[in-house]
Design a protein around this motif. Structure first.
Motif, PDB file in Angstrom:
ATOM      1  N   SER A 130      43.948  51.705  37.526  1.00 21.55           N
ATOM      2  CA  SER A 130      43.481  52.633  38.557  1.00 21.55           C
ATOM      3  C   SER A 130      42.948  51.859  39.756  1.00 21.55           C
ATOM      4  O   SER A 130      42.500  50.719  39.622  1.00 21.55           O
ATOM      5  CB  SER A 130      42.378  53.540  37.997  1.00 21.55           C
ATOM      6  N   ASP A 131      42.994  52.497  40.910  1.00 19.62           N
ATOM      7  CA  ASP A 131      42.436  51.873  42.110  1.00 19.62           C
ATOM      8  C   ASP A 131      40.957  51.560  41.908  1.00 19.62           C
ATOM      9  O   ASP A 131      40.472  50.498  42.314  1.00 19.62           O
ATOM     10  CB  ASP A 131      42.603  52.798  43.321  1.00 19.62           C
ATOM     11  N   ARG A 132      40.232  52.475  41.307  1.00 14.89           N
ATOM     12  CA  ARG A 132      38.793  52.279  41.106  1.00 14.89           C
ATOM     13  C   ARG A 132      38.509  51.048  40.257  1.00 14.89           C
ATOM     14  O   ARG A 132      37.632  50.244  40.580  1.00 14.89           O
ATOM     15  CB  ARG A 132      38.187  53.514  40.435  1.00 14.89           C
ATOM     16  N   ASP A 133      39.275  50.887  39.169  1.00 10.25           N
ATOM     17  CA  ASP A 133      39.055  49.728  38.291  1.00 10.25           C
ATOM     18  C   ASP A 133      39.346  48.425  39.030  1.00 10.25           C
ATOM     19  O   ASP A 133      38.615  47.435  38.893  1.00 10.25           O
ATOM     20  CB  ASP A 133      39.935  49.824  37.044  1.00 10.25           C
ATOM     21  N   MET A 134      40.413  48.418  39.816  1.00 12.97           N
ATOM     22  CA  MET A 134      40.748  47.207  40.563  1.00 12.97           C
ATOM     23  C   MET A 134      39.664  46.881  41.581  1.00 12.97           C
ATOM     24  O   MET A 134      39.225  45.730  41.704  1.00 12.97           O
ATOM     25  CB  MET A 134      42.103  47.371  41.253  1.00 12.97           C
ATOM     26  N   LEU A 135      39.196  47.877  42.302  1.00 11.45           N
ATOM     27  CA  LEU A 135      38.164  47.641  43.306  1.00 11.45           C
ATOM     28  C   LEU A 135      36.860  47.151  42.689  1.00 11.45           C
ATOM     29  O   LEU A 135      36.186  46.285  43.249  1.00 11.45           O
ATOM     30  CB  LEU A 135      37.915  48.920  44.116  1.00 11.45           C
ATOM     31  N   GLN A 136      36.531  47.685  41.520  1.00 11.38           N
ATOM     32  CA  GLN A 136      35.322  47.222  40.837  1.00 11.38           C
ATOM     33  C   GLN A 136      35.443  45.761  40.436  1.00 11.38           C
ATOM     34  O   GLN A 136      34.495  44.974  40.595  1.00 11.38           O
ATOM     35  CB  GLN A 136      35.056  48.082  39.598  1.00 11.38           C
ATOM     36  N   LEU A 137      36.609  45.381  39.929  1.00  8.81           N
ATOM     37  CA  LEU A 137      36.828  43.983  39.552  1.00  8.81           C
ATOM     38  C   LEU A 137      36.795  43.070  40.778  1.00  8.81           C
ATOM     39  O   LEU A 137      36.229  41.977  40.721  1.00  8.81           O
ATOM     40  CB  LEU A 137      38.171  43.828  38.826  1.00  8.81           C
ATOM     41  N   ILE A 138      37.398  43.516  41.847  1.00 11.30           N
ATOM     42  CA  ILE A 138      37.413  42.721  43.078  1.00 11.30           C
ATOM     43  C   ILE A 138      35.981  42.470  43.563  1.00 11.30           C
ATOM     44  O   ILE A 138      35.608  41.345  43.903  1.00 11.30           O
ATOM     45  CB  ILE A 138      38.226  43.426  44.184  1.00 11.30           C
ATOM     46  N   GLU A 139      35.172  43.529  43.600  1.00  5.60           N
ATOM     47  CA  GLU A 139      33.800  43.363  44.084  1.00  5.60           C
ATOM     48  C   GLU A 139      33.003  42.457  43.156  1.00  5.60           C
ATOM     49  O   GLU A 139      32.181  41.652  43.604  1.00  5.60           O
ATOM     50  CB  GLU A 139      33.113  44.725  44.223  1.00  5.60           C
ATOM     51  N   GLN A 140      33.268  42.558  41.841  1.00  2.34           N
ATOM     52  CA  GLN A 140      32.608  41.659  40.886  1.00  2.34           C
ATOM     53  C   GLN A 140      32.980  40.211  41.179  1.00  2.34           C
ATOM     54  O   GLN A 140      32.124  39.317  41.178  1.00  2.34           O
ATOM     55  CB  GLN A 140      33.021  42.028  39.456  1.00  2.34           C
ATOM     56  N   CYS A 141      34.258  39.980  41.429  1.00  3.01           N
ATOM     57  CA  CYS A 141      34.733  38.628  41.736  1.00  3.01           C
ATOM     58  C   CYS A 141      34.104  38.093  43.013  1.00  3.01           C
ATOM     59  O   CYS A 141      33.661  36.941  43.065  1.00  3.01           O
ATOM     60  CB  CYS A 141      36.247  38.620  41.904  1.00  3.01           C
ATOM     61  N   LEU A 142      34.074  38.899  44.048  1.00  4.90           N
ATOM     62  CA  LEU A 142      33.538  38.444  45.326  1.00  4.90           C
ATOM     63  C   LEU A 142      32.045  38.158  45.225  1.00  4.90           C
ATOM     64  O   LEU A 142      31.551  37.194  45.827  1.00  4.90           O
ATOM     65  CB  LEU A 142      33.814  39.483  46.413  1.00  4.90           C
ATOM     66  N   ALA A 143      31.335  38.987  44.466  1.00  2.00           N
ATOM     67  CA  ALA A 143      29.905  38.733  44.269  1.00  2.00           C
ATOM     68  C   ALA A 143      29.695  37.421  43.527  1.00  2.00           C
ATOM     69  O   ALA A 143      28.805  36.626  43.869  1.00  2.00           O
ATOM     70  CB  ALA A 143      29.270  39.890  43.507  1.00  2.00           C
ATOM     71  N   THR A 144      30.519  37.175  42.508  1.00  2.00           N
ATOM     72  CA  THR A 144      30.440  35.928  41.747  1.00  2.00           C
ATOM     73  C   THR A 144      30.707  34.731  42.646  1.00  2.00           C
ATOM     74  O   THR A 144      30.004  33.719  42.597  1.00  2.00           O
ATOM     75  CB  THR A 144      31.463  35.942  40.597  1.00  2.00           C
ATOM     76  N   GLU A 145      31.719  34.863  43.512  1.00  2.00           N
ATOM     77  CA  GLU A 145      32.086  33.747  44.387  1.00  2.00           C
ATOM     78  C   GLU A 145      31.027  33.494  45.444  1.00  2.00           C
ATOM     79  O   GLU A 145      30.718  32.346  45.767  1.00  2.00           O
ATOM     80  CB  GLU A 145      33.450  34.045  45.034  1.00  2.00           C
ATOM     81  N   ARG A 146      30.439  34.566  45.980  1.00  2.00           N
ATOM     82  CA  ARG A 146      29.357  34.391  46.952  1.00  2.00           C
ATOM     83  C   ARG A 146      28.182  33.649  46.328  1.00  2.00           C
ATOM     84  O   ARG A 146      27.610  32.743  46.931  1.00  2.00           O
ATOM     85  CB  ARG A 146      28.888  35.752  47.489  1.00  2.00           C
ATOM     86  N   GLU A 147      27.835  34.057  45.119  1.00  2.15           N
ATOM     87  CA  GLU A 147      26.720  33.413  44.418  1.00  2.15           C
ATOM     88  C   GLU A 147      27.031  31.944  44.145  1.00  2.15           C
ATOM     89  O   GLU A 147      26.174  31.073  44.304  1.00  2.15           O
ATOM     90  CB  GLU A 147      26.442  34.147  43.105  1.00  2.15           C
ATOM     91  N   SER A 148      28.265  31.675  43.737  1.00  4.58           N
ATOM     92  CA  SER A 148      28.661  30.298  43.443  1.00  4.58           C
ATOM     93  C   SER A 148      28.602  29.428  44.694  1.00  4.58           C
ATOM     94  O   SER A 148      28.091  28.300  44.661  1.00  4.58           O
ATOM     95  CB  SER A 148      30.079  30.287  42.870  1.00  4.58           C
ATOM     96  N   ARG A 149      29.109  29.937  45.814  1.00  2.22           N
ATOM     97  CA  ARG A 149      29.073  29.160  47.057  1.00  2.22           C
ATOM     98  C   ARG A 149      27.649  28.927  47.532  1.00  2.22           C
ATOM     99  O   ARG A 149      27.307  27.853  48.026  1.00  2.22           O
ATOM    100  CB  ARG A 149      29.888  29.857  48.146  1.00  2.22           C
ATOM    101  N   SER A 150      26.794  29.948  47.370  1.00  7.44           N
ATOM    102  CA  SER A 150      25.395  29.802  47.755  1.00  7.44           C
ATOM    103  C   SER A 150      24.710  28.725  46.924  1.00  7.44           C
ATOM    104  O   SER A 150      23.949  27.903  47.434  1.00  7.44           O
ATOM    105  CB  SER A 150      24.664  31.139  47.577  1.00  7.44           C
ATOM    106  N   ARG A 151      25.027  28.710  45.624  1.00  2.21           N
ATOM    107  CA  ARG A 151      24.440  27.705  44.734  1.00  2.21           C
ATOM    108  C   ARG A 151      24.927  26.307  45.098  1.00  2.21           C
ATOM    109  O   ARG A 151      24.151  25.346  45.089  1.00  2.21           O
ATOM    110  CB  ARG A 151      24.794  28.037  43.287  1.00  2.21           C
ATOM    111  N   LEU A 152      26.196  26.194  45.437  1.00  2.00           N
ATOM    112  CA  LEU A 152      26.741  24.886  45.826  1.00  2.00           C
ATOM    113  C   LEU A 152      26.102  24.381  47.118  1.00  2.00           C
ATOM    114  O   LEU A 152      25.825  23.187  47.249  1.00  2.00           O
ATOM    115  CB  LEU A 152      28.262  24.981  45.997  1.00  2.00           C
ATOM    116  N   ARG A 153      25.876  25.300  48.063  1.00  3.47           N
ATOM    117  CA  ARG A 153      25.213  24.900  49.308  1.00  3.47           C
ATOM    118  C   ARG A 153      23.800  24.417  49.041  1.00  3.47           C
ATOM    119  O   ARG A 153      23.356  23.407  49.596  1.00  3.47           O
ATOM    120  CB  ARG A 153      25.196  26.069  50.306  1.00  3.47           C
ATOM    121  N   GLN A 154      23.084  25.144  48.168  1.00  4.88           N
ATOM    122  CA  GLN A 154      21.716  24.740  47.849  1.00  4.88           C
ATOM    123  C   GLN A 154      21.696  23.413  47.113  1.00  4.88           C
ATOM    124  O   GLN A 154      20.828  22.559  47.354  1.00  4.88           O
ATOM    125  CB  GLN A 154      21.042  25.828  47.000  1.00  4.88           C
TER     126      GLN A 154
END
Length: 214
Positions: A113-137
């Motif tokens: 479903s579109d909803r399931d895909m969008l939820q996974l995408i947002e989960q991935c992007l949040a994970t990647e943002r957190e990872s990049r922030s941690r790497l910068r720190q």
């Protein structure tokens, strides 16, 4: 959704040999204001890949030529940090489960479903943002550590180990006053306002934590 506005440089990379599926995903994601790039094969994505890519990868398990699983292994060998969601057919679920154990974020089974895909995408992007922030720190902490002299580093290691000033003086064969001077310089160079902040900054830095005794 506010994900894309928080991290405008993030891109969702779609790698699938099914043109109709790619077009459908591009429409879904772009209509939700995500930035999207699509590739018809694993080889095409590898040609475009660079380590500074931010966002996530939506990857089909089965493709002609290099499979999605082979691409994932190749990216792991390159220490790629892009979170990966696998698109699978029913028969591919056991394979998808195996890659979850190797670090993939999740898999989604066709038809989805579109909803399931969008939820996974947002989960991935949040994970990647957190990872990049941690790497910068981590990079900031590592740069600050590089400014310490050898003696200041020794004092820091003993502080991290929980030693008091008098114990540090005894361990290093120096005066308590000298320990206090070194400690003050460590705090200044590490830009820490408290002992707790100093310890936390070092012990949460993946790049350097192994150099210190907890």
């Amino acid at each position: 959704m506010n994900g894309p506005s928080e991290a405008p440089e993030q891109t969702i990379y779609i790698v699938d040999d099914d043109e109709a599926l790619r077009d459908s995903l591009v429409w879904l994601l772009e209509s939700n204001r995500y930035r999207v790039a699509q590739f018809p094969s694993a080889e095409a994505f590898l040609e475009a890949y660079h380590p500074d890519m931010a966002g996530c990868l939506v990857l089909d398990v089965r493709m002609p030529g290099m499979s999605g699983l082979e691409l994932y292994e190749c990216l792991r060998d390159r220490h790629a940090t892009l979170p990966v969601v696998f698109i699978t057919g029913h028969g591919d679920v056991p394979m998808a489960v195996s890659v979850l154990k190797k670090g993939a974020v999740d898999f989604i089974e066709k038809p989805f479903s579109d909803r399931d895909m969008l939820q996974l995408i947002e989960q991935c992007l949040a994970t990647e943002r957190e990872s990049r922030s941690r790497l910068r720190q981590d990079a900031v902490v590592a740069r600050r550590l590089d400014q310490l002299t050898q003696r200041e580093m020794e004092v820091l290691e003993l502080i991290i180990a929980g030693r008091l000033n008098k114990q540090i003086a005894d361990d290093l064969g120096i005066s308590i006053k000298t320990v206090e001077v070194h400690r003050a310089r460590v705090m200044e160079k590490m830009e820490a306002n408290s002992l707790a902040e100093l310890v936390q900054s070092v012990m949460t830095c993946d790049a350097v934590r192994g150099r210190f005794v907890a």
